[in-house]
Design an enzyme around this catalytic site. Sequence first.
Site, short mmCIF file in Angstrom:
data_model
loop_
_atom_site.label_atom_id
_atom_site.label_comp_id
_atom_site.label_asym_id
_atom_site.label_seq_id
_atom_site.Cartn_x
_atom_site.Cartn_y
_atom_site.Cartn_z
N ARG A 96 0.99 -1.16 -0.08
CA ARG A 96 -0.05 0.00 -0.03
C ARG A 96 1.08 1.19 0.10
O ARG A 96 2.02 1.46 0.85
CB ARG A 96 -1.03 -0.10 1.18
CG ARG A 96 -1.49 1.46 1.57
CD ARG A 96 -2.74 1.27 2.60
NE ARG A 96 -3.70 0.59 2.00
CZ ARG A 96 -5.17 0.63 2.62
NH1 ARG A 96 -5.20 1.35 3.67
NH2 ARG A 96 -5.96 0.03 2.18
N HIS B 206 -7.52 0.79 -6.19
CA HIS B 206 -7.37 0.05 -5.00
C HIS B 206 -8.31 -1.31 -5.60
O HIS B 206 -9.54 -1.68 -5.40
CB HIS B 206 -8.40 0.76 -4.16
CG HIS B 206 -8.43 0.23 -2.93
ND1 HIS B 206 -7.59 -0.66 -2.34
CD2 HIS B 206 -9.04 0.64 -1.60
CE1 HIS B 206 -7.81 -1.17 -0.98
NE2 HIS B 206 -8.80 -0.39 -0.60
N GLN C 258 -10.22 -3.87 -3.09
CA GLN C 258 -11.49 -3.38 -2.72
C GLN C 258 -12.59 -3.73 -3.65
O GLN C 258 -13.61 -4.01 -3.28
CB GLN C 258 -11.33 -1.70 -2.29
CG GLN C 258 -12.62 -1.16 -1.86
CD GLN C 258 -12.85 -1.61 -0.55
OE1 GLN C 258 -12.29 -1.44 0.21
NE2 GLN C 258 -14.18 -2.16 -0.53
N ASP D 100 -17.25 7.12 -1.11
CA ASP D 100 -15.98 7.03 -0.41
C ASP D 100 -15.58 8.53 0.18
O ASP D 100 -16.31 9.50 -0.34
CB ASP D 100 -14.82 6.58 -1.48
CG ASP D 100 -13.39 6.39 -0.81
OD1 ASP D 100 -13.40 6.28 0.54
OD2 ASP D 100 -12.60 6.57 -1.43
N CYS E 22 -16.29 1.86 1.00
CA CYS E 22 -15.36 1.09 1.20
C CYS E 22 -15.08 1.13 2.62
O CYS E 22 -14.34 0.24 3.14
CB CYS E 22 -14.10 1.25 0.18
SG CYS E 22 -13.66 3.17 0.29
N ARG F 43 -13.66 -8.64 1.74
CA ARG F 43 -12.37 -8.42 1.49
C ARG F 43 -11.65 -9.81 1.75
O ARG F 43 -10.56 -10.08 1.07
CB ARG F 43 -12.06 -7.39 2.38
CG ARG F 43 -12.32 -5.93 1.97
CD ARG F 43 -11.99 -5.33 0.74
NE ARG F 43 -10.57 -5.30 0.49
CZ ARG F 43 -9.72 -4.42 1.08
NH1 ARG F 43 -10.29 -3.06 1.63
NH2 ARG F 43 -8.45 -4.16 0.86
N1 CP Z 1 -11.31 -0.18 2.54
C1 CP Z 1 -10.03 -0.11 3.02
O1 CP Z 1 -9.00 -0.39 2.16
O2 CP Z 1 -9.72 0.07 4.32
P1 CP Z 1 -8.38 0.12 5.19
O3 CP Z 1 -7.72 1.58 4.61
O4 CP Z 1 -8.62 0.28 6.63
O5 CP Z 1 -7.58 -0.94 4.48
N1 NVA Z 2 -10.02 6.75 -1.02
C1 NVA Z 2 -9.55 6.42 0.07
C2 NVA Z 2 -9.93 5.02 0.24
C3 NVA Z 2 -9.41 4.29 1.56
C4 NVA Z 2 -9.79 2.91 1.77
C5 NVA Z 2 -8.24 6.64 0.55
O1 NVA Z 2 -7.14 6.40 -0.63
O2 NVA Z 2 -7.65 7.12 1.39
#
Ligand code: CP
Ligand code: NVA
Length: 306
Positions: free
Chosen positions: A103, A130, A133, A225, A265, A293
């Site tokens: 990530r 993502h 997700q 989101d 999400c 997930r």
């Molecule tokens: N939706 C999602 O990816 O959540 P986290 O940021 O908690 O991993």
């Molecule tokens: N768009 C959000 C998604 C988090 C799971 C971010 O990137 O923070």
Amino acid sequence: MKKDLLSIHDLSLSEIEGIFELAAELKARQKRGERYTPLMGKTLAMIFEKPSTRTRVSFEVGMHQLGGHALFLNPRDIQLGRVETVADTARVLSRYVDGILIRTYSQERVEELACHSSVPVINGLSDLTHPCQILADLFTVKEKRGELKGLKVAYIGDGNNVAHSWLYGAAKTGIDLSIARPRGFGPDEGVLSKALKDAEASGARLKVMDDPIQAAKGADVLYTDVWASMGQEEEHAKRVKAFKGFQVNQGLVAIAKRDVLVMHCLPAHRDEEITDEVLDGPHSIVLDQAENRLHVQKAILVKLLG
Ligand code: CP
Ligand code: NVA
């Protein structure tokens, strides 16, 4: 040849369907309390350059349930990007582990890691996409509705990483996706044009518009989101102003289909992009989404590391 999961755009429809089939099987095994350990002895390294609850926990628990091991690597503690290049980190980790989850900020960093690693790399969120997700989201909608093709999904809010993976996922699976966002807040033109190309083959309809009401009208799914993603914290106040009118609230639910599914999400900024009433209301399937997930990522792990 090793296979990575960097973007839904790289997957074929049959690969997506294969992930869903295996996810359903793994979910059923788990619900029956069966122990199934095809990844016995395998290790997944997990590099998180941004915070996470769902992604971290679901991958770690998923590896454990499959008989393997997950190793959490905090960028504060490892050499990545500070004294050691991404390429060197990829080459070294490949000598120890069977897969790498990352990530991070730029999609290019995910791709660079994959390019220099000899083990599969999984994108656990970048600024651009993502994929894990949205694969879990599509699986969740399929569980609830049986079919994805032709469903009307309204994504209301920021044209961000989640919206981009929705564009790719909808394009592959034949969904009718409308993204309503304030002008100047995405989606990325490059992502949109790649998705539109895929849509020609699948019959998906992809639209970007300014009006949340137009998007939500008759929708089977209402999705949102956060307005300020990780890394955009200092833009929060400016974004709250710009996104006024783009909140998923009872008014939008009322103009969608009567049995509309409300999705997010998570994490949610309650009473910003979505009201408490809707997030906790009868249409919300956000916890099923979060649970899936685990099952979908277990399928991805078995396919890539197994
Ligand atoms: N939706 C999602 O990816 O959540 P986290 O940021 O908690 O991993
Ligand atoms: N768009 C959000 C998604 C988090 C799971 C971010 O990137 O923070």
